[in-house]
Scaffold this active site. Sequence first.
Site, short mmCIF file in Angstrom:
data_model
loop_
_atom_site.label_atom_id
_atom_site.label_comp_id
_atom_site.label_asym_id
_atom_site.label_seq_id
_atom_site.Cartn_x
_atom_site.Cartn_y
_atom_site.Cartn_z
N ASN A 114 0.80 -1.22 0.00
CA ASN A 114 0.00 0.00 0.00
C ASN A 114 0.84 1.28 0.00
OD1 ASN A 114 -1.30 -2.24 1.81
ND2 ASN A 114 -3.03 -1.14 0.93
N THR A 142 2.41 -8.18 -1.34
CA THR A 142 2.21 -8.10 0.10
C THR A 142 1.60 -9.38 0.61
OG1 THR A 142 1.07 -6.98 1.93
CG2 THR A 142 -0.02 -6.89 -0.20
N ASP A 144 0.06 -9.59 3.26
CA ASP A 144 -1.19 -9.23 3.94
C ASP A 144 -2.42 -9.33 3.03
OD1 ASP A 144 0.02 -8.70 6.41
OD2 ASP A 144 0.53 -6.66 5.80
N MET A 190 0.56 -13.06 10.87
CA MET A 190 0.61 -11.65 10.48
C MET A 190 -0.77 -11.16 10.03
SD MET A 190 4.26 -11.37 8.47
CE MET A 190 5.81 -11.34 9.39
N TYR A 297 8.50 -14.37 10.73
CA TYR A 297 9.16 -14.33 9.42
C TYR A 297 9.11 -15.69 8.71
CZ TYR A 297 11.15 -9.69 10.39
OH TYR A 297 11.32 -8.36 10.65
#
Length: 419
Positions: A114, A142, A144, A190, A297
């Site tokens: 983003n 990403t 996410d 995450m 990670y």
Amino acid sequence: MAKQNAFYAQSGGVTSVINASACGVIETARKHSDQIGTVFAGRNGILGALTEELIDTSALSDETVKQLRHTPGGAFGSCRYKLKDIETHRTQYERLIEVFKAHNIGYFFYNGGNDSADTCLKIAQLAESMNHPLKAVHIPKTVDNDLPVTDNCPGFGSVAKYIAVSTREAALDIESMCATSTKVFILEVMGRHAGWIAGAGGLAGQGEGEAPHLIIFPEIPFDRATVMARVDDCVKKYGYCVIVISEGARYADGTFLADAGTTDAFGHKQLGGVAPTLAGMVKQDLGYKYHWAVADYLQRSARHLASATDVAQAYAVGEAGVKLALEGKNSVMPTIVRTSDTPYRWEIGEACLSDIANVEKFMPRDYITPDGFGISEAGREYFEPLIQGEDYPPYEKGMPVYIQLKHQLAEKKLPDFQP
């Protein structure tokens, strides 16, 4: 028009497939060497442009570039660095254009999420105001999965696969020991504001009683009493309870369960520790033996378990970014367009950066079960195609073979600059 060079940079948290996008950019540019000269890569992302540390990718053999496709991490270095406000720190942006001019860079490919979409847009606008011909294209990335317009984001499919597999394997472990040992297992994943990764954990189970028994999404307000009652019920009914919780889980008032009290370079709250926070509630309210883990990670770097679909899409957006620029497109981003669920089919589209920058896409409510603790059939239909297929890296002596590049920098032409 005279041939110009290109600049590529990696931004933000890396993924197991971001280098596949880099491979797509470089290989496609080489196929159009009549229009694109040297592809420079920013050493440590956009910082490489500010400090004029430009990696000359022409020094990389075709075979080395090919190996980027199966290597995790950011081969050229990434960074969490937010350019300052353009109105008050214009010189920082002007420095980028000066570097681009000095190295005859007419193509800018920024591989990120983003915030980098916003940066890419601002640089394109500034280049136009400074009369520097620049085609700026954002390459989506990403874990996410929260970029708007595109059906999904490269990097997400592999994380989704890792979390789904890890949840299933851990559940089998817990189930086998729950009679005399751990009753509750919590996996923290995450996802600051969007629950896509947590939702992917739902693929681990197919039917009643199968883990995960609870998924805790940022989109669903956390209610301690309700969650504890559900955990207790699961333990009594199945003997154990497996929970996947997003790091961004929050109360109804918007407060995060695990706010570290600090912010990152982009002003986002630093999160961490939601799993032990929830585990503490389980201990205090229910007294069950628990265990928790943080994927951290590991979830975004696990190239050995990458989704073949994700690898293909990551390469495709890199390839498409170059083609869009060569078509004269500016301030755009290649997108992934789902054309069919069964069988799963997709193609590349495009979107304006003004529709992407600083906009987050959240889990649709109809992807979540009515009780707020699982994924619905609509959610499963969305997630499942994204984790399909295996794309194993080559192995040698039992270990995956990854490359580490030697960064050959182009000669500097400008005075030093302090970012």
